[in-house]
Write an enzyme that holds these catalytic residues in place. Structure first.
Site, mmCIF file in Angstrom:
data_model
loop_
_atom_site.group_PDB
_atom_site.id
_atom_site.type_symbol
_atom_site.label_atom_id
_atom_site.label_comp_id
_atom_site.label_asym_id
_atom_site.label_seq_id
_atom_site.Cartn_x
_atom_site.Cartn_y
_atom_site.Cartn_z
ATOM 1 N N SER A 15 3.085 -1.660 4.552
ATOM 2 C CA SER A 15 3.288 -2.308 5.977
ATOM 3 C C SER A 15 2.017 -1.974 7.009
ATOM 4 O O SER A 15 1.644 -3.244 7.531
ATOM 5 C CB SER A 15 4.586 -1.914 6.687
ATOM 6 O OG SER A 15 4.368 -0.580 7.194
ATOM 7 N N ASN A 16 1.308 -1.104 6.824
ATOM 8 C CA ASN A 16 -0.067 -1.222 7.562
ATOM 9 C C ASN A 16 -0.972 -1.824 6.859
ATOM 10 O O ASN A 16 -1.705 -2.446 7.704
ATOM 11 C CB ASN A 16 -0.459 0.483 7.494
ATOM 12 C CG ASN A 16 0.114 1.350 8.324
ATOM 13 O OD1 ASN A 16 0.025 0.944 9.695
ATOM 14 N ND2 ASN A 16 1.269 2.257 8.174
ATOM 15 N N ARG A 95 -1.903 10.554 -1.794
ATOM 16 C CA ARG A 95 -2.945 11.746 -2.633
ATOM 17 C C ARG A 95 -3.879 12.454 -1.834
ATOM 18 O O ARG A 95 -4.511 11.609 -1.116
ATOM 19 C CB ARG A 95 -3.264 11.089 -4.009
ATOM 20 C CG ARG A 95 -2.224 10.859 -5.170
ATOM 21 C CD ARG A 95 -2.648 10.444 -6.240
ATOM 22 N NE ARG A 95 -1.488 9.992 -6.871
ATOM 23 C CZ ARG A 95 -0.699 10.511 -7.773
ATOM 24 N NH1 ARG A 95 -1.110 11.622 -8.122
ATOM 25 N NH2 ARG A 95 0.405 9.907 -8.173
ATOM 26 N N ILE A 97 -7.668 13.346 -0.949
ATOM 27 C CA ILE A 97 -8.882 12.793 -1.291
ATOM 28 C C ILE A 97 -9.923 14.065 -1.601
ATOM 29 O O ILE A 97 -9.897 14.944 -0.909
ATOM 30 C CB ILE A 97 -9.407 12.010 0.019
ATOM 31 C CG1 ILE A 97 -8.477 11.138 0.165
ATOM 32 C CG2 ILE A 97 -10.865 11.330 -0.138
ATOM 33 C CD1 ILE A 97 -8.187 10.022 -0.670
ATOM 34 N N ASN A 111 -7.676 7.436 7.874
ATOM 35 C CA ASN A 111 -6.419 7.488 7.606
ATOM 36 C C ASN A 111 -5.364 7.373 8.788
ATOM 37 O O ASN A 111 -5.821 7.754 9.902
ATOM 38 C CB ASN A 111 -6.071 9.023 6.962
ATOM 39 C CG ASN A 111 -4.623 9.315 6.499
ATOM 40 O OD1 ASN A 111 -4.148 8.392 5.802
ATOM 41 N ND2 ASN A 111 -4.072 10.352 6.851
ATOM 42 N N HIS A 113 -1.744 8.825 10.161
ATOM 43 C CA HIS A 113 -0.899 9.941 9.807
ATOM 44 C C HIS A 113 0.255 9.628 10.983
ATOM 45 O O HIS A 113 0.262 9.758 12.183
ATOM 46 C CB HIS A 113 -1.493 11.140 10.128
ATOM 47 C CG HIS A 113 -0.623 12.199 9.593
ATOM 48 N ND1 HIS A 113 -0.077 12.767 8.360
ATOM 49 C CD2 HIS A 113 0.224 13.054 10.455
ATOM 50 C CE1 HIS A 113 0.701 13.481 8.506
ATOM 51 N NE2 HIS A 113 0.854 14.065 9.716
HETATM 52 C C1 GRF Z 1 2.909 5.690 7.272
HETATM 53 O O1 GRF Z 1 3.917 5.944 7.954
HETATM 54 C C2 GRF Z 1 1.553 6.239 7.477
HETATM 55 O O2 GRF Z 1 1.662 7.053 8.667
HETATM 56 C C3 GRF Z 1 1.728 7.295 6.402
HETATM 57 O O3 GRF Z 1 2.445 6.590 5.299
HETATM 58 C C4 GRF Z 1 3.180 5.588 5.990
HETATM 59 C C5 GRF Z 1 2.743 4.448 5.195
HETATM 60 O O4 GRF Z 1 3.527 3.251 5.348
HETATM 61 N N1 GRF Z 1 0.410 7.692 5.986
HETATM 62 P P1 GRF Z 1 3.071 1.713 4.960
HETATM 63 O O5 GRF Z 1 3.009 1.891 3.239
HETATM 64 O O6 GRF Z 1 1.945 1.251 5.576
HETATM 65 O O7 GRF Z 1 4.401 0.846 5.344
#
Ligand code: GRF
Length: 196
Positions: A15-16, A95, A97, A111, A113
């Site tokens: 989704s990101n 994973r 890095i 990244n 988080h």
């Molecule tokens: C997100 O909550 C991000 O903060 C974490 O992993 C999740 C990834 O979600 N690192 P998506 O695959 O982007 O929906």
């Protein structure tokens, strides 16, 4: 200033990545997505990459669960270089890095988080926040270095923890903010790099 070429890595639903790809499509993020790579062949992020017409690549990670083998990570570095990558975007890449990638892209790996770092590093940070009973959670975009979830913080967004929240509702509220800040921070960070 030329737009950055992005290499996006993810292990999950993506989704990101979709938020970043939509920001690129709408013009709110001036960037080019050159490559989307995953350690899982059937990860949602690869399906999404196909839908956006981006180059989607599965890299078999090797025998370890929490990191790629050095050979696999070197293959990934080659693929990112071949794609002309300026910035590596970790969008749910699960994973750790290691040297090959860190050395190839120093201060060029971002990244996201799902916590207000330095609180709640590691897995399922939203669950950790819920269990700790904190009134506020959120997300952090940071540079990646050899320590886990510890590189320089570029931006954070906060969300309240509400009465009755479950892990799922809290994570969903955090993700709404992730999708807003990640594309913005990528653009801002690239501008900052170009200005020095
Ligand atoms: C997100 O909550 C991000 O903060 C974490 O992993 C999740 C990834 O979600 N690192 P998506 O695959 O982007 O929906």
């Amino acid at each position: 200033m030329r737009p950055p070429r992005l290499g996006v890595l993810g292990s999950g639903k993506g989704s990101n990545y979709v938020a970043i790809a939509e920001a690129v499509r709408s013009g709110s993020l001036d960037a080019n997505i050159m490559l989307v790579a995953s350690d899982f062949p059937d990860a949602g992020i690869l399906t999404q990459a196909h839908a956006f017409g981006h180059h989607a690549l599965h890299i078999p990670p090797g025998p370890f669960r929490t990191k790629m083998s050095p050979e696999a990570e070197s293959r990934l570095v080659d693929a990112l270089h071949d794609a002309g990558t300026d910035l590596v975007i970790l969008a749910g890449f699960m994973r750790v890095i290691k040297e090959p990638l860190l050395r190839a892209f120093p201060n060029r790996i971002l990244n996201i988080h799902p916590s207000l770092l330095p609180a709640f590093k590691g897995l399922e940070a939203w669950k950790q926040a819920l269990e700790a009973g904190v009134p506020e959670a959120g997300c952090t975009v940071h540079l990646v270095d050899a320590q886990i979830d510890a590189g320089e913080i570029l931006a954070q967004a906060r969300v309240p923890v509400l009465p009755g929240d479950t892990a799922a509702t809290l994570h969903a509220r955090i993700q709404v903010e992730e999708h807003k800040i990640f594309p913005k921070v990528i653009g801002n960070y690239w501008r900052e790099l170009q200005s020095v």
